[in-house]
Design an enzyme around this catalytic site. Structure first.
Site, PDB file in Angstrom:
ATOM      1  N   SER A  51      -3.530  47.303  35.920  1.00  8.60           N
ATOM      2  CA  SER A  51      -2.862  48.821  35.757  1.00  8.60           C
ATOM      3  C   SER A  51      -2.536  49.058  34.607  1.00  8.60           C
ATOM      4  CB  SER A  51      -1.988  48.760  36.958  1.00  8.60           C
ATOM      5  OG  SER A  51      -2.695  48.955  38.093  1.00  8.60           O
ATOM      6  N   LYS A  94      -3.708  52.311  33.063  1.00  3.94           N
ATOM      7  CA  LYS A  94      -2.912  53.703  33.330  1.00  3.94           C
ATOM      8  C   LYS A  94      -2.246  54.254  31.990  1.00  3.94           C
ATOM      9  CE  LYS A  94      -2.838  52.636  38.135  1.00  3.94           C
ATOM     10  NZ  LYS A  94      -2.295  51.787  39.087  1.00  3.94           N
ATOM     11  N   SER A 107       2.779  52.884  39.976  1.00  3.47           N
ATOM     12  CA  SER A 107       1.630  52.421  39.377  1.00  3.47           C
ATOM     13  C   SER A 107       0.515  53.082  40.692  1.00  3.47           C
ATOM     14  CB  SER A 107       1.414  50.991  39.564  1.00  3.47           C
ATOM     15  OG  SER A 107       0.115  50.718  38.518  1.00  3.47           O
TER      16      SER A 107
END
Length: 298
Positions: free
Chosen positions: A71, A74, A133
Site C-alpha cells: 500500500s 497509495k 489505507s
C-alpha cells in the site's frame, strides 16, 4: 639585513611554538575525538534514507532492487490526485457498489469502510486512502480522476497517470499496475524510488496535513440525505511513538511483506526514507526507527 629578517622570523616562530605548547599543556585546546556512528542493520530486504533538505543519500541497502510495494503505492495515488489542475478538494464523490465489491473480492484488502450511496469529498477520500489505507477510497479516486466512458477505462487512464508521474520524477525502477498496491504481477518499486516519490509528495501542504494526522472524524452525507461519521486511524506506527514524525505510509501484503515509507523532522532537519519487505510489523517499525536515528546522527 637578510640575516636580521631571518633571525626575526626564527624568533617569531619559536615564540609561536612555545605559546602553542603552553596552551596545549593547559588542555585549553583538548577536544574529545568524534564518535563514529555505526551503520544500522535492518531486517528489511531493502532500505534507503536521505536528507530531504539536501537530497544526500545517508543509507542504502538494495536501494535499487525492485520489490513489491504493498500500500505504499497509495502515495502515488494521492500524488496524482493532488497534481490535477483546478483540483476541488471539496468536490463530492458518490460511493459506488463497485468500490465495496472490490474489497470483498480482494479479501486481504484494507478498507476505509465506505458505505454505498454516501457522498464523500475528495479531501475525505484522501484521508480514507492514507490513514486506514482504504483500497475502496483508492478505487473511488482512480474512478474520479481517470478519463473515459467506462470505469475500466478510467482506471486504466489513472494507472497511466501514475506511471507517467513516476517517469517524470526519475523513478526508473518503478511500475504500477494497481491504484492501491494489490498488484497484478507488475507493481513494483525500490526504496530509493519510493523515497523520491514521498519527497515530492510532501511538497503538497494537503498531503503533509493528511499523512501527519493520527486520527480523524469525517462527516459525510448519506444516500437518504442524512449524515454519518467516518472514524479513521492512521496505520503509521511512528506517529506518536517517534518524536518529529511527519508521515508517510505503511504497506503490506503476501509478496510485499511489511513496508514503510517514513519521514521525521528534528531541529530543522528532515530525514525521509523507505524500508521494503521487512519481516514483521514490529521489525518494520524498528527498522524505520533505526534508520531515522542514523539519519539524524550522521
Amino acid at each position: 639585513m637578510i640575516t636580521g629578517i631571518k633571525g626575526a622570523r626564527v624568533r617569531r616562530a619559536a615564540a609561536a611554538v612555545i605559546t602553542a605548547g603552553a596552551v596545549l599543556s593547559t588542555g585549553a585546546l583538548t577536544a574529545a575525538p568524534a564518535q563514529a556512528v555505526t551503520k544500522p542493520t535492518i531486517t528489511a530486504k531493502g532500505g534507503y534514507v536521505m536528507n530531504n533538505g539536501t537530497g544526500r543519500s545517508l543509507f542504502t541497502k538494495a536501494a535499487d532492487t525492485q520489490l513489491s510495494t504493498g500500500s505504499t503505492t497509495k502515495i502515488m495515488t494521492a500524488k496524482v490526485v493532488l497534481s490535477q489542475s483546478n483540483l476541488n478538494l471539496d468536490a463530492k464523490v458518490t460511493v459506488q457498489k463497485a468500490y465495496s465489491d472490490y474489497i470483498v473480492d480482494n479479501n486481504y484488502a484494507s478498507s476505509a469502510h465506505l458505505i454505498v450511496g454516501d457522498k464523500v469529498t475528495v479531501r475525505q477520500l484522501l484521508y480514507g486512502l492514507m490513514l486506514p489505507s482504504g483500497c475502496d477510497a483508492a478505487y473511488a479516486l482512480a474512478d474520479k480522476f481517470g478519463s473515459g466512458s467506462t470505469r475500466a477505462a478510467r482506471v486504466k487512464s489513472f494507472l497511466s497517470k501514475m506511471n507517467s508521474t513516476a517517469k517524470s520524477l526519475g523513478m526508473t525502477n518503478t511500475h504500477f499496475d494497481s491504484f492501491d498496491g494489490i498488484g497484478r504481477g507488475s507493481n513494483y518499486s525500490t526504496p530509493r524510488d519510493l523515497t523520491k516519490l514521498a519527497s515530492s509528495a510532501m511538497k503538497s501542504s494537503t498531503f503533509r496535513t493528511v499523512v501527519k494526522t493520527k486520527s480523524t472524524k469525517q462527516k459525510a452525507e448519506t444516500k437518504s440525505g442524512g449524515y454519518r461519521y467516518y472514524n479513521w486511524d492512521n496505520t503509521n506506527p511512528l506517529l506518536g511513538t517517534y518524536t518529529g514524525t511527519i508521515g508517510v505510509k505503511t504497506g503490506s501484503g503476501p509478496e510485499a511483506k511489511f513496508c514503510l515509507v517514513f519521514a521525521a523532522t528534528r531541529n530543522g532537519k528532515t530525514i525521509i526514507g523507505t524500508v521494503l519487505a521487512s519481516t514483521s510489523v514490529a521489525n518494520r517499525t524498528a527498522d524505520a526507527k533505526k534508520l531515522l536515528n542514523y539519519g539524524f546522527a550522521v
